[in-house]
Design an enzyme around this catalytic site. Structure first.
Site: not given
Length: 306
Positions: A104, A157, A251, A253-254
């Site tokens: 995402h 994801d 912020g 994420s990932g």
């Protein structure tokens, strides 16, 4: 997502790299916002999933502490360009050519990001004069998204990003370890470390310019499902306790969830947390790295140990 738990600082890592031309990438930070603030994540949510509209993709670390410069040499800031703006996420260095992140972070409402910039070796991502920073571009062609990624169910994801030029390893830029093929542990009960540049408070919309982190216990999926449900948290996920309101946030994420095992071992990729707030106490949910070993090898130049 918000990161639950406080981080424990580790030893200071010395500088060793010089400013390179890659650091001259000009970034207008006023145009950058956390990827979770884009409206693509839940656009196609089916009726049966409306109950989960309170979920949000990973945000910034809340109630954590500031890392020492160089404490997390695998941590990066990932800036992905979309037609509606530039999204801020986290990510990890897995080789000198590839970054591991969440799908995402690189897929928007109109498709895959047109490209972007990975900022490696940064303590303060906004300070282009940091001699440790490497700002390296990537193109749309360098982005690989899991073909089964589904934004409406938050499945698969995961994505990799190929850098346009190889990173230079040094004391502040190092690859993270990933679980060996023989490693069948769930990591439940181990101390997990979450890090990133996301928001540090539910009350403050601004993201952190510096790396923040927290440490909390990794939960079993059964424990996690006492908060969520088997519809959301499955074998491809791993969860981090958020007791005390210490958790990832917008912020983050990932970014990585690591455990200590002869070094930092990345076991999770920040995926989602409750929209009730990063400090709500609901466990943060991550992509389980070991579940996607084959896919990672097929979409990068990383080779898992036996």
């Amino acid at each position: 997502m918000k990161i639950a738990g406080a981080f424990v600082f580790v030893g200071l890592v010395a500088l060793c790299c010089a400013l390179t031309s890659a650091n001259q990438v000009d970034i207008d930070w006023s145009q950058v916002k956390p990827i979770d603030e884009f409206d693509h994540y839940w656009q196609r949510l089916p009726a049966e999933w409306q109950i989960y509209r309170t979920l949000q993709p990973n945000r910034r670390i809340v109630n954590g502490v500031e890392a020492l410069p160089g404490q997390f040499p695998y941590q990066i800031a990932l800036l992905s360009n979309f037609g509606t703006g530039t999204g801020l996420c986290g990510g990890t260095v897995i080789t000198n050519n590839y970054i591991l992140t969440a799908a995402h972070c690189v897929v928007g409402a109109t498709g895959v990001a047109t490209g972007g910039t990975a900022i490696l070796g940064a303590h303060d991502r906004t300070n282009a004069n940091e001699p440790t920073q490497q700002r390296i571009s990537f193109t749309q062609a360098g982005i690989s998204v899991h073909p089964g990624y589904d934004s409406s169910t938050i499945r698969n994801d995961i994505a990799t990003v190929r850098l346009s030029t190889p990173a230079v390893f040094n004391a502040r830029v190092q690859p993270v370890q990933l679980p060996a093929r023989s490693d069948s542990r769930t990591y439940a009960g181990m101390e997990g470390t979450a890090s990133g540049f996301g928001r540090t408070s539910d009350a403050q919309p601004a993201t952190s310019p510096v790396v923040m982190f927290t440490r909390n216990p990794v939960l079993s999926n059964a424990q996690c499902n006492s908060f969520w449900s088997t519809a959301l948290v499955q074998a491809q996920n791993i969860c981090l306790d958020a007791s005390g309101g210490r958790s990832p946030c917008n912020g983050d994420s990932g970014g990585p969830l690591t455990v200590q095992d002869n070094g930092s071992l990345e076991v999770g990729i920040a995926s989602f947390v409750s929209a009730q707030g990063c400090a709500s106490g609901a466990p943060s949910v991550w992509v389980r790295v070991s579940f996607f070993r084959d896919w990672i090898e097929q979409n990068s130049d990383f080779v898992f140990r036996a």
